[in-house]
Design a protein around this motif. Structure first.
Motif: not given
Length: 741
Positions: A26, A30, A57, A129, A131-132, A134, A140, A144, A147
Motif C-alpha cells: 500500500d 502511494r 473537491t 496525508r 495526497q490521500e 483519510q 491510518n 501515513e 507511506t
C-alpha cells in the motif's frame, strides 16, 4: 499445549508478515508524488486582482469545497526551506520519512501528560496525508508513516519537501507556498522577507485558526512566526539584526485584505471557462498568472451605467442588460457585463453576452456588405422602400419612404430594401456569409429562415456581433475577441474587402443619411466619429446597439430573459442611449465638444454630392457619396438622382468665417433695456455655402441654423468664446472672443 502455543505464535507471525506485506504494498502504491493541476490567478490589465481558477473537491459530508494554488516550485528558496523545517520537521534530513525520536517524545507526552496532545507527523507523512486524506485513526497513522518512508525512499528529501510546499494549505483555500506568496503579498516567492516567510510557514499547522485576514488569526500566526524567527536566530540562520527586523515587521502587520472577485460574477466565470478550455494561458507554468485585457475600473463604470439605464426602462418591461467594450483593432475586451447582477432573480444568472437572441436589424450591414462584395450593388443605385414588392415585409414605423440610396436605406434601417437585397444576392450566399462571420453555427437550410434572416430571424449572441462589427471596424479583417495577453486565438482572416467595410462604416456614421427615421442630435449622434447600428426584435423582446469609434467597439443588449415583451422599447430608444453614455465615458467627451475627425474613406473612390433631380440648380440638400472614378464622370442612371461637383476641397474652400461679432470685441449691455432685447447677433461672412451650421458658445451648443441665417444669442456678462461648426462635416470657424459688461 506447547504445540498450540507454537501454532498461535506462527499464525501471529504469519498475520504480521502478511499485514506488513500489505502495508508495504500500500505504501509503495502511494509513494508517487501527485498534485492537482496548478490553478491560475487572473489579474486585470492594470495588475488588480480579478479572480482565481480553483479546483472543486468534495468534503466528507458531501459538500463542495474550492481549493486554489498547487503551484509547482522550480527550486526551493533557502529561507522558505529553513522557516518551514524549523516549525514542521527540524530533523527532516536526518530520517527517512519517520522521525523515531519525535514519535517516542509524542507518545510519552500523550500518555503521561495532560493537555493538548502532540503529534509526530513529519513532512513526508504530511505529504502522504495531503495526497490521500483519510480520517485521523491509529491505523491510518501507521499507513501515513509507511507511506512517508516510501515517499522519501523513492523521491528523495528535496523532492518531498518541494511537494509539501506545493500541497500545504495556507488558508482561504490557498494551497502551496508560491500561490500563498502571490495571494497574500502579491510577490514572487523569492522576494519575500524573513517575516513574510515565517508568517506563511506558521499557517499550515492550523489554517482555519490562523486566518491572517482576521485580527485573531494574524495574532496566532505571528506568534508562531516569532517562534520560528527565534529558533532560526539560535541556529545561526539569521543574525540578530535580521531577527530584530523580522520581529518589528511582524509586529507592524495588520490583517490582510481578502481578495474578492469583482461584482460582475459573469466576468469571473468567463475566465474560469476560458482557462479550462485552454484558450487563455498563464505567463509561466511555475507562475500561473493570467494577465487579462479587462480594465476593472472601466468594468465597474460600465456596469453602473448599465444598471442606471436599465432602471430607466424597467417600467416599460426591460428586465436585463448586457454590455461589451473592446479596443478597436486588437479586439481586446476591456469590459464584459453579462447582466445587471448575477443574483438578480430576473434571470440575472444568465450571461446575456453569450445567450442567443433575435438580433433585429443588426445583421443588415452584412447584407449590404455582401451585396457590394458580389458587385450587385453600387452606391448610387436606388432601392425601393415601397409596399409593392415588399413580400409581406413592413418597416418598424409602418411607413414607406420610396426610392432610397443604399446609404439612406441602411442608415434608416429600412426592412423592405434589406430583405429585397438579400433575396437579390441569394439566401444561401447570405446564410453562408453570416456563418463565415461567426454569427451563427446552424445546420438548418437557409430556406427555413428566408429573407427574414435580415431582420432578426437568425439568432445570434452579443459576443458574436462584437466580433463581426470588429471586422467592419478593422477594414474587413476578422479577429477573435481577446480576453488575455497570452491567449489561443484563431488566425486573422479577411472576410470582406477594405472597400466594402469602409463603405458600410461611412453609411453607419452619417447622421444626415439617417433622416427622417432617426432625428438629428439624438442618441445615435456623437461629438466624434462613430458608426452605429441599432436593432429591435419582434414584439420588442430585444433591443440592440452596436457602435464603433476610432478607439472602441461597444455592444449593448437590453431586454427580457423570459418570453415577455417590452412596451415599445426599441434599440434606438433604449440600448442606443446606454451605448452613447458608455462611448462618451470612454472618450472622456465633454458637453459641446465636437472632434474634427472622420473615418477613412474607401480607397480608390472619390466623393460626390447627390441631390434630387427636381431640387433645382441650387441643390441645397445634398448627400455625400463615395463612387468609383469612372462612375463620377457619368450621370447616375437613377432617375431621381443627379450629381454636382462638391468634393472636400470645395467644402473647405468656402471656409466658415464669423462676420459678427468681431474678434476681441467689448460689448456693454443696456441695463435699462428688457433682458429679451439684450442679444448679440451671430452671422457668418457672405460666401459661405448654404448648409446647416451649429453655433457653439463657450463649448456648449447654442443653435442650429442655416449658414445664411442670423441668430441672436442672449448676452451674459463675462468673457465668451463663439464658434460656428458645419453640422455634417469636420469643419469649424476660427473662434472669436467677446467680453460682455
Amino acid at each position: 499445549m506447547r504445540r498450540t502455543a507454537l501454532l498461535v505464535a506462527l499464525a501471529s507471525i504469519a498475520v504480521t508478515l502478511r499485514g506488513a506485506a500489505l502495508l508495504l504494498d500500500d505504501a509503495m502504491r502511494r509513494a508517487d508524488l501527485v498534485a492537482p493541476r496548478g490553478g491560475e490567478i487572473v489579474y486585470d490589465r492594470n495588475g488588480a486582482f480579478l479572480t482565481q481558477i480553483g479546483h472543486v473537491t468534495r468534503e466528507a459530508k458531501g459538500g463542495k469545497h474550492i481549493e486554489y494554488g498547487y503551484w509547482p516550485l522550480e527550486r526551493i528558496p533557502e529561507r522558505v526551506a529553513l522557516a518551514t523545517l524549523v516549525l514542521e520537521d527540524r530533523r527532516f534530513y536526518s530520517h527517512g520519512g519517520v522521525d523515531a525520536r519525535a514519535v517516542l517524545r509524542a507518545a510519552w507526552k500523550n500518555l503521561f501528560r495532560h493537555g493538548r496532545s502532540e503529534g509526530a507527523s513529519t513532512i513526508a507523512m504530511q505529504v502522504a496525508r495531503m495526497q490521500e486524506p483519510q480520517p485521523r485513526t491509529f491505523l491510518n497513522k501507521i499507513r501515513e508513516a509507511a507511506t512517508g518512508l516510501a515517499i522519501v525512499g523513492r523521491n528523495g528529501h528535496e523532492a518531498t519537501l518541494a511537494h509539501y510546499l506545493r500541497l500545504a494549505p495556507y488558508g482561504l483555500g490557498s494551497h502551496g507556498v508560491a500561490h500563498a506568496a502571490r495571494f497574500y503579498f502579491d510577490k514572487p516567492l523569492d522576494d519575500l522577507s524573513w517575516a513574510q516567510v515565517a508568517l506563511l510557514a506558521a499557517i499550515p499547522q492550523s489554517p482555519g485558526r490562523m486566518n491572517i485576514t482576521r485580527e485573531s488569526g494574524l495574532r496566532l500566526a505571528a506568534a508562531r512566526a516569532r517562534h520560528a524567527i527565534a529558533q532560526l536566530e539560535k541556529d545561526g540562520a539569521l543574525d540578530a539584526a535580521q531577527a530584530e527586523m523580522a520581529r518589528r515587521e511582524l509586529s507592524a502587520m495588520r490583517p490582510f485584505a481578502a481578495k474578492r472577485r469583482p461584482e460582475s460574477l459573469h466576468l469571473a466565470l468567463r475566465y474560469e471557462r476560458l482557462a479550462r478550455e485552454g484558450r487563455v494561458r498563464a505567463s509561466s507554468p511555475r507562475d500561473p498568472r493570467i494577465n487579462a485585457t479587462i480594465d476593472l475600473g472601466v468594468e465597474r463604470d460600465v456596469a453602473d451605467l448599465a444598471r442606471r439605464y436599465l432602471s430607466t426602462f424597467r417600467g416599460a418591461g426591460a428586465r436585463q442588460v448586457a454590455v461589451m467594450v473592446a479596443e478597436r483593432g486588437t479586439n481586446a475586451v476591456i469590459a464584459d457585463v453579462g447582466s445587471s447582477d448575477y443574483r438578480d432573480p430576473r434571470a440575472g444568472a444568465f450571461d446575456f453576452t453569450r445567450v442567443q437572441r433575435s438580433p433585429g436589424s443588426t445583421l443588415k450591414p452584412f447584407v449590404y456588405a455582401l451585396a457590394f462584395e458580389r458587385g450587385v450593388l453600387k452606391t448610387t443605385d436606388l432601392l425601393d422602400d415601397a409596399a409593392e414588392g415588399a413580400s409581406g415585409v413592413s418597416n418598424a414605423d409602418g411607413q414607406f419612404l420610396g426610392p432610397l440610396t443604399p446609404r439612406q436605406a441602411l442608415a434608416n434601417s429600412r426592412n423592405v430594401p434589406a430583405t429585397n437585397l438579400l433575396r437579390r444576392v441569394g439566401l444561401e450566399e447570405n446564410f453562408h456569409f453570416l456563418h463565415e462571420l461567426g454569427l451563427h453555427d446552424l445546420e438548418a437550410p437557409a430556406e427555413s429562415f428566408g429573407v427574414s434572416m435580415a431582420i432578426g430571424a437568425l439568432p445570434t449572441r452579443l459576443e458574436d456581433l462584437m466580433r463581426a462589427y470588429g471586422a467592419l471596424a478593422n477594414d474587413g479583417v476578422m479577429n477573435d475577441l481577446s480576453f488575455a495577453r497570452d491567449e489561443r486565438r484563431s488566425p486573422s482572416r479577411r472576410v470582406m474587402s477594405i472597400d466594402s467595410a469602409r463603405l458600410i462604416t461611412s453609411f453607419l456614421s452619417d447622421p444626415q443619411a439617417r433622416l427622417p427615421s432617426f432625428p438629428r442630435y439624438g442618441p445615435l449622434e456623437y461629438p466624434f466619429a462613430v458608426a452605429v447600428k441599432t436593432g429591435t426584435s419582434q414584439n420588442y423582446r430585444d433591443a440592440w446597439t452596436l457602435a464603433y469609434s476610432h478607439k472602441y467597439i461597444v455592444g449593448v443588449w437590453m431586454g427580457r430573459g423570459d418570453a415577455g415583451a417590452m412596451r415599445g422599447i426599441g434599440g434606438a430608444v433604449s440600448a442606443a442611449r446606454l451605448a452613447h453614455a458608455v462611448m462618451a465615458h470612454l472618450h472622456g467627451a465633454k458637453t459641446g465638444e465636437i472632434a474634427p475627425e472622420a473615418f477613412a474613406p474607401p480607397p480608390d473612390r472619390v466623393a460626390i454630392d447627390l441631390c434630387r433631380a427636381d431640387a433645382g440648380p441650387a441643390c441645397a440638400q445634398t448627400l455625400r457619396e463615395w463612387v468609383r472614378p469612372e462612375e463620377a464622370a457619368q450621370r447616375p442612371v437613377a432617375p431621381a438622382v443627379t450629381t454636382r461637383a462638391a468634393d472636400m476641397e470645395e467644402t473647405r474652400a468656402g471656409a466658415l468665417v464669423i462676420a459678427t461679432p468681431e474678434h476681441n470685441m467689448h460689448i456693454w449691455r443696456n441695463p435699462e433695456q428688457p433682458e429679451r432685447f439684450n442679444k448679440l447677433a451671430l452671422k457668418l461672412a457672405s460666401g459661405a455655402r448654404e448648409a446647416q451650421i451649429l453655433w457653439v458658445v463657450d463649448g456648449q451648443p447654442f443653435m442650429l441654423a442655416r449658414a445664411d441665417e442670423t441668430v441672436f444669442w442672449p448676452m451674459t456678462p463675462g468673457s465668451h468664446r463663439i464658434e460656428a461648426r458645419l453640422a455634417l462635416a469636420p469643419l469649424a470657424s476660427r473662434p472669436v472672443r467677446v467680453t460682455i459688461e
